[in-house]
Design a protein around this motif. Structure first.
Motif, PDB file in Angstrom:
ATOM      1  N   LEU A  93       0.828  -1.199   0.000  1.00 29.16           N
ATOM      2  CA  LEU A  93       0.000   0.000   0.000  1.00 29.16           C
ATOM      3  C   LEU A  93       0.864   1.252   0.000  1.00 29.16           C
ATOM      4  CD1 LEU A  93      -2.862  -0.919   2.494  1.00 29.16           C
ATOM      5  CD2 LEU A  93      -2.800  -1.169   0.022  1.00 29.16           C
ATOM      6  N   ARG A  94       1.980   1.223   0.767  1.00 32.25           N
ATOM      7  CA  ARG A  94       2.853   2.396   0.797  1.00 32.25           C
ATOM      8  C   ARG A  94       3.439   2.678  -0.580  1.00 32.25           C
ATOM      9  NH1 ARG A  94       4.898   0.127   5.741  1.00 32.25           N
ATOM     10  NH2 ARG A  94       6.841  -0.447   4.687  1.00 32.25           N
ATOM     11  N   SER A  95       3.851   1.634  -1.284  1.00 31.59           N
ATOM     12  CA  SER A  95       4.450   1.832  -2.596  1.00 31.59           C
ATOM     13  C   SER A  95       3.433   2.322  -3.603  1.00 31.59           C
ATOM     14  CB  SER A  95       5.083   0.518  -3.084  1.00 31.59           C
ATOM     15  OG  SER A  95       4.089  -0.504  -3.182  1.00 31.59           O
ATOM     16  N   SER A  96       2.179   1.834  -3.491  1.00 30.85           N
ATOM     17  CA  SER A  96       1.152   2.280  -4.433  1.00 30.85           C
ATOM     18  C   SER A  96       0.803   3.737  -4.192  1.00 30.85           C
ATOM     19  CB  SER A  96      -0.103   1.400  -4.300  1.00 30.85           C
ATOM     20  OG  SER A  96      -0.699   1.576  -3.035  1.00 30.85           O
ATOM     21  N   GLN A  97       0.879   4.188  -2.909  1.00 31.50           N
ATOM     22  CA  GLN A  97       0.593   5.593  -2.615  1.00 31.50           C
ATOM     23  C   GLN A  97       1.635   6.502  -3.249  1.00 31.50           C
ATOM     24  OE1 GLN A  97       0.133   5.100   1.767  1.00 31.50           O
ATOM     25  NE2 GLN A  97      -1.636   6.407   1.467  1.00 31.50           N
ATOM     26  N   LYS A  98       2.880   6.058  -3.282  1.00 29.97           N
ATOM     27  CA  LYS A  98       3.934   6.880  -3.860  1.00 29.97           C
ATOM     28  C   LYS A  98       3.749   7.039  -5.362  1.00 29.97           C
ATOM     29  CE  LYS A  98       7.386   5.605  -0.367  1.00 29.97           C
ATOM     30  NZ  LYS A  98       8.689   4.928  -0.128  1.00 29.97           N
ATOM     31  N   ARG A  99       3.239   5.994  -5.991  1.00 35.05           N
ATOM     32  CA  ARG A  99       3.081   6.036  -7.442  1.00 35.05           C
ATOM     33  C   ARG A  99       1.845   6.817  -7.869  1.00 35.05           C
ATOM     34  NH1 ARG A  99       4.084   0.479  -6.778  1.00 35.05           N
ATOM     35  NH2 ARG A  99       1.893   0.052  -7.239  1.00 35.05           N
ATOM     36  N   HIS A 100       0.816   6.790  -7.027  1.00 37.45           N
ATOM     37  CA  HIS A 100      -0.459   7.356  -7.460  1.00 37.45           C
ATOM     38  C   HIS A 100      -1.235   7.860  -6.256  1.00 37.45           C
ATOM     39  CE1 HIS A 100      -4.111   7.790  -9.864  1.00 37.45           C
ATOM     40  NE2 HIS A 100      -4.749   7.256  -8.849  1.00 37.45           N
ATOM     41  N   ILE A 101      -1.847   9.014  -6.386  1.00 35.68           N
ATOM     42  CA  ILE A 101      -2.682   9.561  -5.316  1.00 35.68           C
ATOM     43  C   ILE A 101      -4.077   9.783  -5.880  1.00 35.68           C
ATOM     44  CG2 ILE A 101      -3.095  11.502  -3.770  1.00 35.68           C
ATOM     45  CD1 ILE A 101      -0.119  11.939  -3.632  1.00 35.68           C
ATOM     46  N   GLY A 102      -5.045   9.093  -5.327  1.00 35.05           N
ATOM     47  CA  GLY A 102      -6.431   9.238  -5.746  1.00 35.05           C
ATOM     48  C   GLY A 102      -7.254   9.787  -4.604  1.00 35.05           C
ATOM     49  N   HIS A 103      -7.780   8.901  -3.766  1.00 34.65           N
ATOM     50  CA  HIS A 103      -8.541   9.310  -2.592  1.00 34.65           C
ATOM     51  C   HIS A 103      -7.597   9.886  -1.533  1.00 34.65           C
ATOM     52  CE1 HIS A 103     -12.112   7.212  -4.107  1.00 34.65           C
ATOM     53  NE2 HIS A 103     -11.269   6.280  -4.510  1.00 34.65           N
ATOM     54  N   GLN A 104      -8.088  10.851  -0.798  1.00 35.91           N
ATOM     55  CA  GLN A 104      -7.290  11.475   0.251  1.00 35.91           C
ATOM     56  C   GLN A 104      -8.124  11.617   1.522  1.00 35.91           C
ATOM     57  OE1 GLN A 104      -4.862  14.913  -0.911  1.00 35.91           O
ATOM     58  NE2 GLN A 104      -5.452  14.568  -3.032  1.00 35.91           N
ATOM     59  N   VAL A 105      -7.445  11.674   2.652  1.00 35.58           N
ATOM     60  CA  VAL A 105      -8.135  11.876   3.921  1.00 35.58           C
ATOM     61  C   VAL A 105      -8.748  13.275   3.924  1.00 35.58           C
ATOM     62  CG1 VAL A 105      -7.870  12.048   6.423  1.00 35.58           C
ATOM     63  CG2 VAL A 105      -6.593  10.307   5.144  1.00 35.58           C
ATOM     64  N   PRO A 106     -10.051  13.394   4.151  1.00 37.55           N
ATOM     65  CA  PRO A 106     -10.697  14.720   4.128  1.00 37.55           C
ATOM     66  C   PRO A 106     -10.189  15.615   5.259  1.00 37.55           C
ATOM     67  CG  PRO A 106     -12.309  12.925   4.039  1.00 37.55           C
ATOM     68  CD  PRO A 106     -11.006  12.314   4.422  1.00 37.55           C
ATOM     69  N   ARG A 107     -10.259  16.906   5.029  1.00 37.99           N
ATOM     70  CA  ARG A 107      -9.920  17.872   6.072  1.00 37.99           C
ATOM     71  C   ARG A 107     -11.152  18.101   6.946  1.00 37.99           C
ATOM     72  NH1 ARG A 107      -5.373  21.063   5.476  1.00 37.99           N
ATOM     73  NH2 ARG A 107      -4.197  20.775   3.538  1.00 37.99           N
ATOM     74  N   LEU A 108     -10.961  18.057   8.239  1.00 38.40           N
ATOM     75  CA  LEU A 108     -12.046  18.347   9.167  1.00 38.40           C
ATOM     76  C   LEU A 108     -12.045  19.829   9.516  1.00 38.40           C
ATOM     77  CD1 LEU A 108     -11.644  15.339  11.648  1.00 38.40           C
ATOM     78  CD2 LEU A 108     -13.258  15.529   9.735  1.00 38.40           C
ATOM     79  N   THR A 109     -13.208  20.390   9.750  1.00 37.14           N
ATOM     80  CA  THR A 109     -13.320  21.803  10.093  1.00 37.14           C
ATOM     81  C   THR A 109     -12.462  22.158  11.301  1.00 37.14           C
ATOM     82  OG1 THR A 109     -15.585  21.871   9.226  1.00 37.14           O
ATOM     83  CG2 THR A 109     -14.928  23.635  10.733  1.00 37.14           C
ATOM     84  N   HIS A 110     -12.460  21.293  12.312  1.00 32.89           N
ATOM     85  CA  HIS A 110     -11.686  21.540  13.526  1.00 32.89           C
ATOM     86  C   HIS A 110     -10.462  20.627  13.595  1.00 32.89           C
ATOM     87  CE1 HIS A 110     -15.098  23.932  14.851  1.00 32.89           C
ATOM     88  NE2 HIS A 110     -15.889  22.906  14.668  1.00 32.89           N
ATOM     89  N   GLY A 111     -10.017  20.160  12.441  1.00 34.45           N
ATOM     90  CA  GLY A 111      -8.945  19.177  12.393  1.00 34.45           C
ATOM     91  C   GLY A 111      -7.649  19.613  13.055  1.00 34.45           C
ATOM     92  N   GLU A 112      -7.247  20.853  12.847  1.00 32.73           N
ATOM     93  CA  GLU A 112      -5.987  21.331  13.429  1.00 32.73           C
ATOM     94  C   GLU A 112      -6.059  21.342  14.954  1.00 32.73           C
ATOM     95  OE1 GLU A 112      -4.673  25.002  11.831  1.00 32.73           O
ATOM     96  OE2 GLU A 112      -4.637  24.300   9.735  1.00 32.73           O
ATOM     97  N   LEU A 113      -7.178  21.789  15.493  1.00 28.07           N
ATOM     98  CA  LEU A 113      -7.356  21.793  16.942  1.00 28.07           C
ATOM     99  C   LEU A 113      -7.388  20.369  17.484  1.00 28.07           C
ATOM    100  CD1 LEU A 113      -8.014  23.191  19.641  1.00 28.07           C
ATOM    101  CD2 LEU A 113     -10.438  23.075  18.980  1.00 28.07           C
ATOM    102  N   PHE A 114      -8.139  19.495  16.813  1.00 28.08           N
ATOM    103  CA  PHE A 114      -8.248  18.114  17.265  1.00 28.08           C
ATOM    104  C   PHE A 114      -6.890  17.421  17.231  1.00 28.08           C
ATOM    105  CE2 PHE A 114     -12.967  17.735  15.774  1.00 28.08           C
ATOM    106  CZ  PHE A 114     -13.342  18.557  16.824  1.00 28.08           C
TER     107      PHE A 114
END
Length: 307
Positions: A27-48
């Protein structure tokens, strides 16, 4: 065990937590080759990220339940959808698309869980909020009062034996002949989806205790035939793919609480589920809940407000 709060060396706890950060090499190697889905940003993500969810989850609990777990789900999705038409599709879209395709069960599970987990965290607030004067009439009409909704929702979630979600949903097309309350509770187990389009994978029952009348070894096609009398209802391109389940209704998902153990065990320990649920109620972002409605229609007895 790894979630014990006392009697365990700190070093051992840290080693156990890091296990959740380990992503398979493939999975790590496939992420380096290609980026599709990403973890969404949360409104309060930085605080959390810095403080956890105040009053609900500590920093380690938040990291495990959101940052690490959501990252793992997204990594799995990218590995399964890279260089296909699904690589940029919304997780909700994927869950509905593959809900009836047994050959894509893993893709469905990861997409549906990624969507469910995001929905849960997107409705959390760092401070206490309250339902607006527009939302309260819907709650009163459906549950008699806000305290009654709290009592019913928390009791339902507390009774779930195992991982799942309890959803607060708005019925968008109640039967005209027999009007239903505008809001209702819906329970799903594991990664089951609350959406009508994915009703074959709603998983509303605890399969460890519910009778299915299906013998061991029955394949998904035979199960569908047993349910509906025709194998054409299975698969994403089935003839009836757009139809609701018998008795089903269109709905909007407004709010959901996650009862998966990895979310609350770190902060509340074995036996602490009820305390977690009570703390969660105090951190619902009711503004987001209201925004999850397409509009406030005649159910509320007020004029429709544009968005």
């Amino acid at each position: 065990m790894i979630f014990s709060r006392a009697g365990q060396p700190q070093q051992r706890v840290l080693r156990a937590v890091t296990v959740f950060h380990e992503i398979p090499i493939a999975l790590r190697s496939s992420q380096k080759r290609h980026i599709g889905h990403q973890v969404p940003r949360l409104t309060h993500g930085e605080l959390f990220q810095k403080e956890g969810v105040p009053g609900l989850l500590g920093t380690e609990g938040y990291d495990m339940a959101w940052t690490t777990y959501q990252g793992y789900l997204i990594a799995k999705l990218n590995a399964m959808t890279a260089h296909t038409s699904d690589e940029t599709a919304l997780t909700k879209t994927l869950a509905i698309k593959y809900a009836r395709d047994p050959s894509k069960a893993s893709l469905f599970n990861h997409a549906s869980m990624a969507h469910n987990n995001h929905h849960f965290f997107s409705t959390l607030s760092p401070t206490k909020t309250h339902p607006s004067s527009f939302l309260l009439p819907l709650i009163d009409k459906s549950f008699s009062s806000l305290p009654s909704l709290r009592s019913t929702l928390l009791a339902t979630a507390s009774s779930l034996f195992g991982p799942g979600f309890v959803w607060l949903v708005r019925l968008t097309s109640p039967p005209a002949a027999t009007p239903s309350p505008p809001l209702a509770l819906l329970t799903t187990y594991i990664a089951g989806s609350p959406y009508p389009g994915a009703h074959f994978r709603q998983q509303p029952l605890d399969m460890a205790t519910a009778a299915t009348n299906v013998s061991a070894g029955t394949n998904p096609q035979a199960y569908a035939l047993n349910l509906h009398g025709t194998a054409s209802t299975i698969g994403p391109h089935a003839q009836n793919a757009r139809k609701l389940a018998p008795g089903g209704q269109d709905l909007e998902v407004l709010l959901g609480v996650n009862t998966w153990e990895h979310v609350w065990l770190r902060d509340y320990g074995v036996g602490g589920k009820r305390r977690y649920l009570e703390a969660w109620w105090e951190r619902i972002d009711w503004d987001v809940v209201e925004k999850n409605m397409s509009n406030l229609d005649a159910w509320s007895g007020r004029a429709v407000r544009g968005r």
